[in-house]
Design an enzyme around this catalytic site. Structure first.
Site, PDB file in Angstrom:
ATOM      1  N   TYR A 180      -0.413   8.051  -1.691  1.00  0.00           N
ATOM      2  CA  TYR A 180       0.358   9.270  -1.218  1.00  0.00           C
ATOM      3  C   TYR A 180       0.996   8.910   0.060  1.00  0.00           C
ATOM      4  O   TYR A 180       0.287   8.228   0.916  1.00  0.00           O
ATOM      5  CB  TYR A 180      -0.832  10.393  -1.072  1.00  0.00           C
ATOM      6  CG  TYR A 180      -0.294  11.536  -0.320  1.00  0.00           C
ATOM      7  CD1 TYR A 180       0.331  12.470  -1.112  1.00  0.00           C
ATOM      8  CD2 TYR A 180      -0.528  11.989   0.982  1.00  0.00           C
ATOM      9  CE1 TYR A 180       0.981  13.780  -0.616  1.00  0.00           C
ATOM     10  CE2 TYR A 180      -0.134  13.285   1.396  1.00  0.00           C
ATOM     11  CZ  TYR A 180       0.587  13.952   0.670  1.00  0.00           C
ATOM     12  OH  TYR A 180       1.074  15.073   1.269  1.00  0.00           O
TER      13      TYR A 180
ATOM     14  N   ASP B 218       2.115   1.953   5.194  1.00  0.00           N
ATOM     15  CA  ASP B 218       1.795   3.319   5.501  1.00  0.00           C
ATOM     16  C   ASP B 218       0.057   3.409   6.018  1.00  0.00           C
ATOM     17  O   ASP B 218      -0.801   3.299   5.055  1.00  0.00           O
ATOM     18  CB  ASP B 218       1.888   4.353   4.342  1.00  0.00           C
ATOM     19  CG  ASP B 218       1.679   5.532   4.731  1.00  0.00           C
ATOM     20  OD1 ASP B 218       1.218   5.757   5.724  1.00  0.00           O
ATOM     21  OD2 ASP B 218       1.826   6.705   3.851  1.00  0.00           O
TER      22      ASP B 218
ATOM     23  N   LYS C 253      -2.432  10.837  11.712  1.00  0.00           N
ATOM     24  CA  LYS C 253      -3.888  11.123  11.788  1.00  0.00           C
ATOM     25  C   LYS C 253      -4.436  10.445  13.078  1.00  0.00           C
ATOM     26  O   LYS C 253      -4.159  11.450  14.161  1.00  0.00           O
ATOM     27  CB  LYS C 253      -4.549  10.634  10.708  1.00  0.00           C
ATOM     28  CG  LYS C 253      -3.806  11.263   9.315  1.00  0.00           C
ATOM     29  CD  LYS C 253      -4.563  11.188   8.318  1.00  0.00           C
ATOM     30  CE  LYS C 253      -3.923  12.182   7.024  1.00  0.00           C
ATOM     31  NZ  LYS C 253      -3.444  11.746   5.794  1.00  0.00           N
TER      32      LYS C 253
HETATM   33  C1  LIG Z   1      -2.261  12.093   5.356  1.00  0.00           C
HETATM   34  C2  LIG Z   1      -1.059  11.012   4.653  1.00  0.00           C
HETATM   35  C3  LIG Z   1       0.170  11.071   5.008  1.00  0.00           C
HETATM   36  C4  LIG Z   1       0.924  12.377   5.302  1.00  0.00           C
HETATM   37  O1  LIG Z   1       0.718  13.090   6.508  1.00  0.00           O
HETATM   38  P1  LIG Z   1       0.807  14.564   7.067  1.00  0.00           P
HETATM   39  O2  LIG Z   1       0.402  14.510   8.647  1.00  0.00           O
HETATM   40  O3  LIG Z   1      -0.231  15.377   6.215  1.00  0.00           O
HETATM   41  O4  LIG Z   1       2.099  15.005   6.729  1.00  0.00           O
HETATM   42  C5  LIG Z   1       1.051  10.161   4.745  1.00  0.00           C
HETATM   43  N1  LIG Z   1       0.547   8.823   4.219  1.00  0.00           N
HETATM   44  C6  LIG Z   1      -0.746   8.725   4.033  1.00  0.00           C
HETATM   45  C7  LIG Z   1      -1.364   7.384   3.819  1.00  0.00           C
HETATM   46  C8  LIG Z   1      -1.881   9.688   4.268  1.00  0.00           C
HETATM   47  O5  LIG Z   1      -3.038   9.710   4.108  1.00  0.00           O
END
Ligand SMILES: *Cc1c(COP(=O)(O)O)cnc(C)c1O
Length: 431
Positions: A144, A239, A267
């Site tokens: 994701y 990511d 995060k």
């Molecule tokens: C949570 C997440 C996102 C998206 O971040 P948001 O702040 O919710 O838009 C993108 N990549 C990864 C791996 C994530 O866990």
């Protein structure tokens, strides 16, 4: 467990917020329960509006590695807010924040702050496309990267077809620019690169998958991606929105010693405030406006409150690197306890864990990609989840999410959790 107030609030919420929540997984749909509405949190605990107290393993989906309402982060936010919450003009805090990120993650030579992980990944893709002059990207099934159009894509039928939209509203034309490979399967990536010669701008990957449950990379998988990207002039994007500053101070790239070209963050770097960032090689980053032609902007990007919280978080982590050892020790303890219970009930459910990330998959088959994660018994997970919640353990409400430990989960919290887990598993698993 009392749930009256939460139920009432949820009914009200359903009238005025789609699905009653501002992000889908919060609705507890996959476990068919009413979500507890949270009133407050401190350290490793959250309290709901009905007065129930839980040991929290969601930790706001990852950011709260130091636990809820850490006194230093709260103080930084309060003090900064007194001097104004946003100026739309450069501040010293932004320079400090960027400097910290570049120092702690050496593959990042320059960094741009945004407001969410979604913004970070969608901007990184635009940048990679501009840098390479190519349009296609490769992502992995089950990974994701936020909710931008280019990432809400699933594999088409047959290995060599283009991706198809995974949500109504995503244009097919855009979906066809995203190719989908299998996590931990270098062969599937090689095939896509070969069949789309010189058309791939970027490969984006969660170096440790966290959004189909926790799935570590097989030895050689990330190194293989690095090699392939270098050979074909493809931008490798890690990511690290979850893994950055969670699995080690330098993220998964430090843990596995692989240097991506671009990294996306979120995060933890916001300390619980809405923050994202993308950064990497200077040569690529300098293409971003206003130093280059690739447009990307944000009214509240780098705002002082978010930067204050983020700087405080990163300063604490960089000055107390032993936190990663403590986290590992705690999750080892949890892992041993879980394996002990599994042994006693005669189930070989798969426990995946890297540092302070873990998922118990309700399947006896090794979980190494989306296909194998999907083998899990979701209804068994639901039973286990509700029992745990009843016993005061707040887990991510889905089989396909990762549980997070913080530095403030105490030995007593872990033991209480293991005790609950034993009861919950005994109750859920029919003999
Ligand atoms: C949570 C997440 C996102 C998206 O971040 P948001 O702040 O919710 O838009 C993108 N990549 C990864 C791996 C994530 O866990």
């Amino acid at each position: 467990m009392k749930t009256l107030k939460s139920e009432k609030l949820f009914r009200q919420a359903l009238q005025v917020i789609p699905g009653g929540v501002n992000s889908p997984v919060r609705a507890f749909k996959s476990v068919a329960l009413t979500p507890p509405f949270i009133k407050k949190a401190k350290g490793a605990y959250v309290w709901d509006v009905d007065g129930n107290k839980y040991i929290d393993y969601v930790c706001s989906w990852g950011p709260l590695i130091l636990g809820h309402a850490h006194p230093r982060i709260v103080r930084a936010v309060q003090q900064t807010a007194k001097g104004g919450t946003s100026f739309g003009a450069p501040t010293e805090l932004e320079v400090k924040m960027a400097g910290l990120i570049c120092k702690l993650m050496p593959s990042i030579e320059m960094v741009r702050m945004v407001n969410s992980g979604t913004e970070a990944t969608m901007s990184a893709i635009r940048l990679a496309r501009a840098y390479t002059g190519r349009e296609k990207i490769i992502k992995f099934e089950g990974c994701y990267h936020g909710h931008a159009d280019s990432f809400l894509i699933k594999a088409g039928s047959g290995a060599m077809t283009f991706g198809v939209p995974d949500s109504p509203g995503v244009p097919q034309a855009l979906a066809s620019e995203t190719l989908v490979a299998r996590f931990n399967d270098l062969g599937s990536v090689n095939d896509l690169v070969k069949h789309n010669d010189a058309q791939i701008a970027a490969i984006i990957v969660e170096p440790i998958a966290g959004n189909m449950g926790c799935i570590p990379p097989k030895p050689g998988f990330l190194a293989g991606l690095r090699k392939l990207c270098t050979e074909h002039n493809i931008v490798l994007i890690f990511d690290e929105v979850i893994t950055g500053f969670r699995v080690s101070i330098g993220g998964a790239q430090e843990l596995y010693n692989i240097k991506p070209d671009l990294t996306t963050l979120g995060k933890i770097i916001g300390g619980g405030l809405p923050v994202g960032a993308y950064g990497g090689k200077r040569e690529i980053m300098e293409l971003i406006a206003p130093s280059g032609p690739v447009y990307q902007a944000g009214t509240l990007s780098g705002n002082p409150i978010a930067m204050a919280a983020g700087c405080e978080m990163l300063s604490i982590l960089s000055k107390h690197r032993s936190v990663y050892k403590t986290l590992e020790k705690h999750s080892q303890h949890l892992e041993e306890g879980i394996r002990d219970t599994l042994g006693r009930i005669g189930k070989n459910f798969q426990l995946n864990h890297v540092g302070s990330m873990y998922t118990l998959f309700f399947t006896e088959q090794v979980v190494l990609d989306y296909e194998t994660a999907k083998q899990s018994d979701a209804s068994l997970f639901s039973k286990y989840f509700s029992k745990m919640l009843e016993l005061g353990i707040y887990l991510p409400p889905s089989q396909f999410e990762t549980a997070f430990l913080s530095t403030v989960h105490s030995q007593a919290d872990l033991d209480k959790t293991l005790h609950a887990l034993h009861i919950a598993l005994m109750a859920s698993v029919s003999f």
